[in-house]
Write a protein that holds these residues in place. Structure first.
Motif, PDB file in Angstrom:
ATOM      1  N   PHE A  64      11.359   9.439  -3.690  1.00  0.00           N
ATOM      2  CA  PHE A  64      10.222   8.767  -2.848  1.00  0.00           C
ATOM      3  C   PHE A  64      10.928   8.137  -1.507  1.00  0.00           C
ATOM      4  O   PHE A  64      10.475   8.324  -0.582  1.00  0.00           O
ATOM      5  CB  PHE A  64       9.546   7.883  -3.872  1.00  0.00           C
ATOM      6  CG  PHE A  64       8.444   6.777  -2.983  1.00  0.00           C
ATOM      7  CD1 PHE A  64       7.713   7.132  -2.389  1.00  0.00           C
ATOM      8  CD2 PHE A  64       8.833   5.502  -3.155  1.00  0.00           C
ATOM      9  CE1 PHE A  64       6.806   6.400  -1.833  1.00  0.00           C
ATOM     10  CE2 PHE A  64       8.242   4.594  -2.534  1.00  0.00           C
ATOM     11  CZ  PHE A  64       7.223   4.987  -1.736  1.00  0.00           C
ATOM     12  N   THR A  95       0.838  -1.186  -0.024  1.00  0.00           N
ATOM     13  CA  THR A  95      -0.051  -0.039   0.100  1.00  0.00           C
ATOM     14  C   THR A  95       0.809   1.184  -0.048  1.00  0.00           C
ATOM     15  O   THR A  95       0.268   2.145  -0.534  1.00  0.00           O
ATOM     16  CB  THR A  95      -0.939   0.183   1.376  1.00  0.00           C
ATOM     17  OG1 THR A  95      -0.191  -0.119   2.517  1.00  0.00           O
ATOM     18  CG2 THR A  95      -2.049  -1.167   1.265  1.00  0.00           C
ATOM     19  N   TYR A 133       1.141   6.443  -2.420  1.00  0.00           N
ATOM     20  CA  TYR A 133       1.931   7.609  -2.708  1.00  0.00           C
ATOM     21  C   TYR A 133       1.488   7.927  -4.254  1.00  0.00           C
ATOM     22  O   TYR A 133       1.369   9.361  -4.420  1.00  0.00           O
ATOM     23  CB  TYR A 133       3.280   6.999  -2.837  1.00  0.00           C
ATOM     24  CG  TYR A 133       4.274   8.126  -3.347  1.00  0.00           C
ATOM     25  CD1 TYR A 133       4.586   9.066  -2.531  1.00  0.00           C
ATOM     26  CD2 TYR A 133       4.772   7.867  -4.702  1.00  0.00           C
ATOM     27  CE1 TYR A 133       5.635  10.252  -3.101  1.00  0.00           C
ATOM     28  CE2 TYR A 133       5.701   8.986  -5.179  1.00  0.00           C
ATOM     29  CZ  TYR A 133       6.066   9.843  -4.539  1.00  0.00           C
ATOM     30  OH  TYR A 133       6.941  10.799  -5.012  1.00  0.00           O
ATOM     31  N   VAL A 134       1.431   7.148  -4.888  1.00  0.00           N
ATOM     32  CA  VAL A 134       0.980   7.406  -6.483  1.00  0.00           C
ATOM     33  C   VAL A 134      -0.344   8.158  -6.408  1.00  0.00           C
ATOM     34  O   VAL A 134      -0.869   9.313  -7.219  1.00  0.00           O
ATOM     35  CB  VAL A 134       1.105   6.617  -7.454  1.00  0.00           C
ATOM     36  CG1 VAL A 134       2.601   6.169  -7.844  1.00  0.00           C
ATOM     37  CG2 VAL A 134       0.482   5.407  -7.424  1.00  0.00           C
ATOM     38  N   PHE A 135      -1.148   7.589  -5.684  1.00  0.00           N
ATOM     39  CA  PHE A 135      -2.577   8.205  -5.474  1.00  0.00           C
ATOM     40  C   PHE A 135      -2.654   9.713  -4.899  1.00  0.00           C
ATOM     41  O   PHE A 135      -3.332  10.468  -5.188  1.00  0.00           O
ATOM     42  CB  PHE A 135      -3.696   7.400  -4.878  1.00  0.00           C
ATOM     43  CG  PHE A 135      -4.180   6.204  -5.609  1.00  0.00           C
ATOM     44  CD1 PHE A 135      -5.007   6.439  -6.775  1.00  0.00           C
ATOM     45  CD2 PHE A 135      -4.133   4.891  -5.173  1.00  0.00           C
ATOM     46  CE1 PHE A 135      -5.487   5.552  -7.421  1.00  0.00           C
ATOM     47  CE2 PHE A 135      -4.537   4.025  -5.837  1.00  0.00           C
ATOM     48  CZ  PHE A 135      -5.379   4.300  -6.919  1.00  0.00           C
ATOM     49  N   LYS A 142       0.502  11.769  -7.516  1.00  0.00           N
ATOM     50  CA  LYS A 142       0.942  11.781  -8.964  1.00  0.00           C
ATOM     51  C   LYS A 142      -0.441  12.079  -9.631  1.00  0.00           C
ATOM     52  O   LYS A 142      -1.498  11.581  -9.268  1.00  0.00           O
ATOM     53  CB  LYS A 142       1.524  10.413  -9.484  1.00  0.00           C
ATOM     54  CG  LYS A 142       2.958  10.174  -8.698  1.00  0.00           C
ATOM     55  CD  LYS A 142       3.869  10.607  -9.198  1.00  0.00           C
ATOM     56  CE  LYS A 142       5.182  10.356  -8.686  1.00  0.00           C
ATOM     57  NZ  LYS A 142       6.332  11.224  -8.954  1.00  0.00           N
ATOM     58  N   GLU A 143      -0.251  12.241 -11.193  1.00  0.00           N
ATOM     59  CA  GLU A 143      -1.335  12.176 -12.164  1.00  0.00           C
ATOM     60  C   GLU A 143      -1.149  11.194 -12.919  1.00  0.00           C
ATOM     61  O   GLU A 143      -0.125  11.030 -13.477  1.00  0.00           O
ATOM     62  CB  GLU A 143      -1.751  13.390 -12.462  1.00  0.00           C
ATOM     63  CG  GLU A 143      -2.350  14.550 -11.633  1.00  0.00           C
ATOM     64  CD  GLU A 143      -3.544  14.323 -10.863  1.00  0.00           C
ATOM     65  OE1 GLU A 143      -4.394  13.810 -11.649  1.00  0.00           O
ATOM     66  OE2 GLU A 143      -3.551  14.723  -9.735  1.00  0.00           O
ATOM     67  N   PHE A 144      -2.027  10.126 -13.302  1.00  0.00           N
ATOM     68  CA  PHE A 144      -2.130   9.241 -14.059  1.00  0.00           C
ATOM     69  C   PHE A 144      -3.535   8.998 -14.966  1.00  0.00           C
ATOM     70  O   PHE A 144      -4.477   9.099 -14.189  1.00  0.00           O
ATOM     71  CB  PHE A 144      -1.293   7.870 -13.706  1.00  0.00           C
ATOM     72  CG  PHE A 144      -1.962   7.428 -12.444  1.00  0.00           C
ATOM     73  CD1 PHE A 144      -2.980   6.502 -12.573  1.00  0.00           C
ATOM     74  CD2 PHE A 144      -1.613   7.935 -11.123  1.00  0.00           C
ATOM     75  CE1 PHE A 144      -3.498   5.833 -11.509  1.00  0.00           C
ATOM     76  CE2 PHE A 144      -2.039   7.269 -10.201  1.00  0.00           C
ATOM     77  CZ  PHE A 144      -2.980   6.354 -10.152  1.00  0.00           C
ATOM     78  N   PHE A 145      -3.307   8.068 -15.923  1.00  0.00           N
ATOM     79  CA  PHE A 145      -4.498   7.887 -16.389  1.00  0.00           C
ATOM     80  C   PHE A 145      -5.382   6.830 -15.922  1.00  0.00           C
ATOM     81  O   PHE A 145      -4.716   5.858 -15.194  1.00  0.00           O
ATOM     82  CB  PHE A 145      -4.319   7.430 -17.916  1.00  0.00           C
ATOM     83  CG  PHE A 145      -5.325   6.889 -18.698  1.00  0.00           C
ATOM     84  CD1 PHE A 145      -6.425   7.570 -19.462  1.00  0.00           C
ATOM     85  CD2 PHE A 145      -5.556   5.394 -18.763  1.00  0.00           C
ATOM     86  CE1 PHE A 145      -7.348   7.374 -19.979  1.00  0.00           C
ATOM     87  CE2 PHE A 145      -6.656   5.128 -19.557  1.00  0.00           C
ATOM     88  CZ  PHE A 145      -7.746   5.965 -20.162  1.00  0.00           C
ATOM     89  N   ILE A 148      -4.781   2.530   1.693  1.00  0.00           N
ATOM     90  CA  ILE A 148      -4.777   3.319   0.689  1.00  0.00           C
ATOM     91  C   ILE A 148      -5.282   4.622   1.039  1.00  0.00           C
ATOM     92  O   ILE A 148      -4.819   5.822   0.805  1.00  0.00           O
ATOM     93  CB  ILE A 148      -5.274   2.765  -0.552  1.00  0.00           C
ATOM     94  CG1 ILE A 148      -4.444   1.524  -0.968  1.00  0.00           C
ATOM     95  CG2 ILE A 148      -5.454   3.840  -1.670  1.00  0.00           C
ATOM     96  CD1 ILE A 148      -3.371   1.827  -1.958  1.00  0.00           C
ATOM     97  N   PHE A 176      12.288   8.051  -8.171  1.00  0.00           N
ATOM     98  CA  PHE A 176      12.157   7.029  -7.052  1.00  0.00           C
ATOM     99  C   PHE A 176      12.998   7.215  -5.812  1.00  0.00           C
ATOM    100  O   PHE A 176      12.532   6.876  -4.269  1.00  0.00           O
ATOM    101  CB  PHE A 176      12.437   5.648  -7.510  1.00  0.00           C
ATOM    102  CG  PHE A 176      11.946   4.445  -6.676  1.00  0.00           C
ATOM    103  CD1 PHE A 176      10.705   4.176  -6.670  1.00  0.00           C
ATOM    104  CD2 PHE A 176      12.880   3.525  -6.002  1.00  0.00           C
ATOM    105  CE1 PHE A 176      10.148   2.973  -5.934  1.00  0.00           C
ATOM    106  CE2 PHE A 176      12.715   2.518  -5.224  1.00  0.00           C
ATOM    107  CZ  PHE A 176      11.271   2.339  -5.292  1.00  0.00           C
ATOM    108  N   PRO A 183       3.852   2.182  -1.662  1.00  0.00           N
ATOM    109  CA  PRO A 183       4.012   2.784  -3.084  1.00  0.00           C
ATOM    110  C   PRO A 183       2.380   3.131  -3.845  1.00  0.00           C
ATOM    111  O   PRO A 183       2.552   4.357  -4.466  1.00  0.00           O
ATOM    112  CB  PRO A 183       4.589   1.710  -3.945  1.00  0.00           C
ATOM    113  CG  PRO A 183       4.678   0.608  -2.933  1.00  0.00           C
ATOM    114  CD  PRO A 183       4.212   1.009  -1.499  1.00  0.00           C
ATOM    115  N   GLY A 184       1.500   2.373  -3.550  1.00  0.00           N
ATOM    116  CA  GLY A 184       0.142   2.720  -4.144  1.00  0.00           C
ATOM    117  C   GLY A 184      -0.362   4.022  -3.912  1.00  0.00           C
ATOM    118  O   GLY A 184      -0.736   4.771  -4.481  1.00  0.00           O
TER     119      GLY A 184
END
Lengths: 285, 311
Positions: free
Chosen positions: A194, A99, A104-106, A109-112, A165, A191, A101-102
């Motif tokens: 992070f 959870t 963290y990107v939520f 970060k912006e992603f599709f 999350i 990375f 890394p997951g």
């Protein structure tokens, strides 16, 4: 400001205030009694020799306290407690690896597909996870994960992933905006930023989530009961269940049972309060 | 000529952008991968697999045999199922007692001293595993041995001890009481967070205009807590409708099937008999029932988004 308002409106408020204050503390005393009295009873019974207990059912404090039930309880639970510990630690370690890394990107970060995936995660909190016990049990029997540590470690992620999350995403997104950029200016990779900048700052929240995952692994009964047998890695809480429903009928050893309940119930309570500090401000707890 | 070069440079720029986005997203997606695997296979995959299972019977080798809607026909035509559904819905109403206590506690704690310690104290029941608190109540409310009933008889509050395990209504009352005790703190946590978010100025304004504390509660506190209350009701309803460990430990689902909430049926089918098809049929119905009770709350929550996100 407040003082002036009080003096302006005068005596009417004083009486109301007095009634209000006293009812506040009356309510609090009532609730505290509701929480504490059962716990006191259970602790007292765990020290009460059975002779006293059966002679006088309404006994509150034993006249000759005994620690016999505690040692007997520990012996009975020994194996289960070890299983519980291994299960909970493994669950927490895997939960953190999955959870952090997951989340963290939520959080940063912006992603599709971000919104879609996030809603799929949160939505899973809103349907009863108990229905998942059936397919998981069937699969675990098929795949040889039944009655094993790693089987429970993986199965428990069902509860922890969405929850962790949710909490960690909030925490990460509240960190200052340009932390990573600053780190990259000083030569970190993305990375690396992070790992070397974000993770150390987030440590309190990470520890708290690790504790919560541990707590979940320790407390969870249904999956633990259906995915283990008494010859395998059955955790302490399942042992407690089978002690009460083991078919001894009237001869239930209440003193031992209460001691066992306290032995199993204490670690999660303590952990929760340790974890709460790290969560303050992120989960409103 | 000029147009072509601009176009070219735009394309080049876009290509560079796409490359950068790809490079950045590669890291993002690989960090996301473990979560996607868990959620995709364990959670959503299991749910779909489970729904598929409800159309099958499992033979003694554990192989799936397609039976179509037979499981549903069986379950819906089975008296015990309806007893169980009734028990589930009755038990689900503990949401309201949990919420009421939580609301009273949240307001009281807000106006008391030592708020942190009080909150910590009130959260204790929730930290204890449901099965453990269930075990505690089995003893405390034991008609002969536990301290409560003999005491009530001694003081003449009731005539004789109540053997609550022998009647459906009293057994239900006991598991509902135990569930209220154990889980009101969860609603309390959510409501406290929301209560702390209400600006103090609102109350000061109300006082200047001469509103009493009761009026302030109904015109300021309650409306502002609406979002949090809806969240608490939804979450608690979901968990109460699917609770297993406490009822199982306290009554074992009895007497008869009077306290066999649907979760206990799922458990029984899965545990001893490994009748996964039937277990999952009950499970699917349980999901539908849960959603019927929860979706209205979520919808009304979405209608006023300005109440603020809480916990």
């Amino acid at each position: 400001m407040r003082l002036s308002v009080d003096t302006l409106t005068g005596a009417r408020f004083d009486l109301e205030d007095l009634v209000f204050r006293s009812s506040v503390y009356l309510v609090i005393a009532g609730l505290a009694a509701l929480v504490l009295i059962p716990l006191v009873i259970v602790v007292a019974v765990a020290f009460t020799p059975s002779s006293e207990l059966f002679e006088n059912p309404a006994v509150w404090l034993p006249s000759e306290p005994t620690t016999q039930y505690w040692s007997e309880g520990f012996v009975e639970l020994q194996e289960g407690l070890i299983h519980s510990f291994v299960i909970s630690v493994g669950t927490a370690v895997i939960a953190l690896f999955v959870t952090i890394p997951g989340a963290y990107v939520f959080g940063r970060k912006e992603f599709f597909g971000k919104r879609f995936v996030f809603y799929a995660i949160i939505l899973s909190l809103l349907f009863p996870s108990i229905v998942l016990v059936v397919p998981v049990t069937a699969r675990w029997l098929e795949w040889g994960l039944y009655n094993s540590y790693h089987g429970l470690w993986i199965a428990f992620q069902i509860f922890i992933t969405p929850f962790a999350i949710w909490i960690l995403r909030d925490y990460f997104s509240k960190l200052p905006e340009n932390l990573e950029e600053a780190a990259q200016v000083y030569g970190c990779t993305e990375f690396g930023a992070f790992v070397r900048v974000i993770l150390p700052i987030a440590r309190p929240a990470l520890i708290a989530v690790g504790f919560l995952a541990f707590l979940n692994g320790w407390n969870e009964f249904l999956f633990a009961n259906l995915l283990t047998t008494s010859s395998g890695v059955q955790p302490a809480i399942v042992v407690l269940y089978s002690t009460l429903h083991g078919g001894q009928g009237e001869s239930i050893a209440w003193g031992i049972l209460m001691a066992e309940a306290i032995i199993i119930g204490t670690p999660p309570a303590v952990l929760y309060f340790v974890a709460q500090r790290g969560l303050r401000g992120t989960f409103g707890a | 000529m000029l147009g072509v070069t601009t176009n070219l440079s735009v394309f080049r720029q876009r290509a560079i952008n796409a490359k950068q986005v790809l490079r950045r997203d590669w890291l993002t997606y690989s960090m996301l991968l473990p979560v996607l695997v868990i959620m995709g296979t364990l959670v959503w995959g299991s749910l779909l697999d489970g729904i598929w299972m409800s159309f099958h019977e499992f033979d003694f080798l554990g192989r799936r045999v397609w039976v179509g809607l037979d499981n549903y026909a069986y379950v819906l035509g089975w008296d015990t199922f309806w007893t169980s559904l009734k028990a589930t819905i009755i038990f689900g109403t503990v949401t309201f007692s949990q919420l009421l206590i939580a609301l009273i506690a949240a307001v009281a704690v807000k106006h008391a001293r030592f708020r942190d310690y009080l909150s910590a104290l009130f959260v204790i029941p929730y930290t204890i595993p449901g099965l453990v608190s269930g075990t505690m109540w089995v003893f405390i409310l034991h008609p002969d041995l536990g301290p409560i009933f003999p005491l009530l008889v001694d003081y003449g509050i009731i005539n004789e001890t109540i053997y609550w395990g022998t009647s459906g209504d009293t057994a239900m009352a006991v598991i509902m009481f135990a569930a209220t005790w154990a889980y009101w703190p969860l609603a309390f946590i959510i409501l406290t967070a929301s209560l702390d978010g209400i600006p103090e100025e609102h109350y000061e304004t109300a006082r200047v205009y001469g509103a009493s504390k009761v009026q302030a509660f109904f015109h300021i506190t309650l409306p502002q807590m609406k979002g949090a209350i809806l969240i608490a009701v939804s979450l608690r309803t979901i968990y109460n409708l699917t609770k297993v460990s406490q009822p199982l430990q306290i009554t074992g689902g009895g007497p008869g099937f009077d306290t066999s909430v649907l979760g206990i049926l799922v458990y029984r089918f899965t545990e001893g008999s490994q009748r996964f098809g039937l277990a999952m049929t009950v499970g699917v119905i349980l999901v539908i029932v849960t959603m019927m009770f929860v979706i209205p709350y979520i919808r009304s929550f979405e209608r006023d988004t300005n109440t603020g996100g809480v916990a």
